[in-house]
Design an enzyme around this catalytic site. Structure first.
Site, PDB file in Angstrom:
ATOM      1  N   LYS A  13      84.900  79.649  49.479  1.00 50.03           N
ATOM      2  CA  LYS A  13      84.442  79.621  48.292  1.00 50.03           C
ATOM      3  C   LYS A  13      84.058  80.970  48.470  1.00 50.03           C
ATOM      4  O   LYS A  13      83.672  80.591  46.769  1.00 50.03           O
ATOM      5  CB  LYS A  13      83.012  78.852  49.387  1.00 50.03           C
ATOM      6  CG  LYS A  13      83.787  77.986  50.354  1.00 50.03           C
ATOM      7  CD  LYS A  13      81.852  77.065  50.201  1.00 50.03           C
ATOM      8  CE  LYS A  13      81.798  77.579  52.243  1.00 50.03           C
ATOM      9  NZ  LYS A  13      82.556  78.420  52.876  1.00 50.03           N
ATOM     10  N   ARG A  88      73.950  72.515  52.732  1.00 56.67           N
ATOM     11  CA  ARG A  88      74.217  72.673  53.509  1.00 56.67           C
ATOM     12  C   ARG A  88      74.422  71.193  54.227  1.00 56.67           C
ATOM     13  O   ARG A  88      74.845  70.375  55.156  1.00 56.67           O
ATOM     14  CB  ARG A  88      75.318  73.316  54.663  1.00 56.67           C
ATOM     15  CG  ARG A  88      76.129  74.636  54.300  1.00 56.67           C
ATOM     16  CD  ARG A  88      76.295  75.120  55.593  1.00 56.67           C
ATOM     17  NE  ARG A  88      76.112  76.534  54.562  1.00 56.67           N
ATOM     18  CZ  ARG A  88      77.340  77.872  54.844  1.00 56.67           C
ATOM     19  NH1 ARG A  88      78.004  77.139  55.977  1.00 56.67           N
ATOM     20  NH2 ARG A  88      77.647  78.514  54.030  1.00 56.67           N
ATOM     21  N   ARG A 127      89.981  87.672  58.034  1.00 57.48           N
ATOM     22  CA  ARG A 127      89.258  88.238  57.052  1.00 57.48           C
ATOM     23  C   ARG A 127      88.550  89.706  57.629  1.00 57.48           C
ATOM     24  O   ARG A 127      87.402  89.660  58.197  1.00 57.48           O
ATOM     25  CB  ARG A 127      87.700  87.171  56.760  1.00 57.48           C
ATOM     26  CG  ARG A 127      86.509  87.888  55.620  1.00 57.48           C
ATOM     27  CD  ARG A 127      85.585  86.879  55.720  1.00 57.48           C
ATOM     28  NE  ARG A 127      85.567  85.571  56.909  1.00 57.48           N
ATOM     29  CZ  ARG A 127      85.166  85.143  56.839  1.00 57.48           C
ATOM     30  NH1 ARG A 127      84.422  84.467  55.520  1.00 57.48           N
ATOM     31  NH2 ARG A 127      84.334  84.214  57.151  1.00 57.48           N
ATOM     32  N   ARG A 160      83.156  90.087  60.435  1.00 56.78           N
ATOM     33  CA  ARG A 160      81.566  89.732  60.444  1.00 56.78           C
ATOM     34  C   ARG A 160      81.550  89.504  61.928  1.00 56.78           C
ATOM     35  O   ARG A 160      82.246  88.579  62.641  1.00 56.78           O
ATOM     36  CB  ARG A 160      81.216  88.379  59.648  1.00 56.78           C
ATOM     37  CG  ARG A 160      81.485  88.747  58.471  1.00 56.78           C
ATOM     38  CD  ARG A 160      80.827  87.540  57.074  1.00 56.78           C
ATOM     39  NE  ARG A 160      80.616  86.285  57.615  1.00 56.78           N
ATOM     40  CZ  ARG A 160      80.727  85.365  56.731  1.00 56.78           C
ATOM     41  NH1 ARG A 160      81.220  85.714  55.813  1.00 56.78           N
ATOM     42  NH2 ARG A 160      80.637  84.266  57.257  1.00 56.78           N
ATOM     43  N   ARG A 171      80.795  76.467  64.571  1.00 58.32           N
ATOM     44  CA  ARG A 171      80.897  77.116  62.930  1.00 58.32           C
ATOM     45  C   ARG A 171      82.219  75.747  61.848  1.00 58.32           C
ATOM     46  O   ARG A 171      80.368  74.772  61.480  1.00 58.32           O
ATOM     47  CB  ARG A 171      80.870  78.193  62.352  1.00 58.32           C
ATOM     48  CG  ARG A 171      79.493  78.908  62.475  1.00 58.32           C
ATOM     49  CD  ARG A 171      80.450  80.516  61.466  1.00 58.32           C
ATOM     50  NE  ARG A 171      80.967  80.815  60.272  1.00 58.32           N
ATOM     51  CZ  ARG A 171      81.659  81.346  59.751  1.00 58.32           C
ATOM     52  NH1 ARG A 171      82.566  82.766  60.618  1.00 58.32           N
ATOM     53  NH2 ARG A 171      82.312  81.318  58.550  1.00 58.32           N
TER      54      ARG A 171
END
Ligand code: AP5
Length: 215
Positions: A13, A88, A127, A160, A171
């Site tokens: 996203k 969400r 990431r 992160r 998540r």
């Protein structure tokens, strides 16, 4: 134009939002970034959100919706927004519709970027994000020119906190539970477009842009 990007964690996203926002001249609103910024600055909102964020749960609707509505009132949102990570939950989707309708506008398009779970985990674990400008890299598929340094602003790249494996699993679980309701909500409104996100960044972007042009 107001666009919503839907997708599970790691679906791409943020990667696509950066490209679309630039191409369409839209303001990008990412609720995850807003939470990270508030947590870093230790604001009242950040302190409230922190335990939910760190465990990979959803921050409660009343906090998230309040934060989003104040962001929407900023003058830069006047000519359209790209929503990344919001809504969400169904309550968030309804609150967004109400807020936009009160300004005599509406969501023009909702794009769901669909990616299988195995690929999501590979993407999230590799990431790296820039502390300064927020640019997103991947150790394997889109590495920076110099390890640990952002190509754009020379800021430090970091992993992160919520990208640790056990947090990622939570998540995925909580987002998966809400996703089906959101897809049904926007399908009923005739606004939903589904994109195969399990391809390289450029191919996904091409499909996304074509879908938006059709609208
Ligand atoms: P948030 O920061 O929004 O995280 P997320 O939704 O879990 O999404 P991600 O940022 O992990 O993934 P992405 O889809 O943007 O993927 P990206 O482009 O980075 O939210 C964090 C937390 O904040 C939530 O857990 C929650 O606690 C809270 N929160 C936020 N919004 C909330 C809300 N509305 N309500 C309640 N709580 C909320 O890509 C991932 C990686 O893959 C990158 O390394 C990238 O380089 C790579 N990649 C991207 N596309 C491709 C591709 N096509 N091929 C190969 N690699 C790719």
């Amino acid at each position: 134009m107001n666009i919503v990007l839907l997708g599970l964690p790691g679906a791409g996203k943020g990667t696509q939002a950066a490209r679309i926002a630039e191409n369409k001249g839209l303001v990008k609103i990412n609720t995850g970034d807003l939470f990270r910024d508030n947590i870093r600055r230790e604001t009242e909102l950040g302190l409230k959100a922190k335990p939910y964020y760190e465990s990979g749960g959803l921050v409660p609707d009343e906090i998230t919706i309040g934060m989003l509505l104040s962001r929407l009132d900023a003058p830069d949102c006047g000519s359209g927004c790209l929503f990344d990570g919001f809504p969400r939950t169904l309550a968030q989707a309804k609150a967004l519709d109400t807020a936009l309708n009160s300004k005599a506008v509406e969501i023009d398009s909702v794009v769901y970027i669909e990616v299988p779970e195995k690929e999501l985990i590979a993407r999230i674990s590799g990431r790296r994000s820039c502390r300064r400008c927020g640019a997103v890299y991947h150790e394997v598929t889109s590495p920076p020119e110099q390890v640990g340094v952002c190509d754009r602003c020379r800021g430090e790249l970091y992993q992160r906190e919520d990208d640790k494996e056990e947090v990622v699993r939570n998540r995925l679980l909580v987002n998966q539970e809400q996703l089906q309701q959101l897809l049904a909500y926007y399908r009923k409104q005739g606004k939903l477009e589904i994109i195969d996100g399990d391809r390289d960044v450029e191919s996904v972007n091409r499909d996304l842009m074509q879908g938006l042009e059709r609208r």
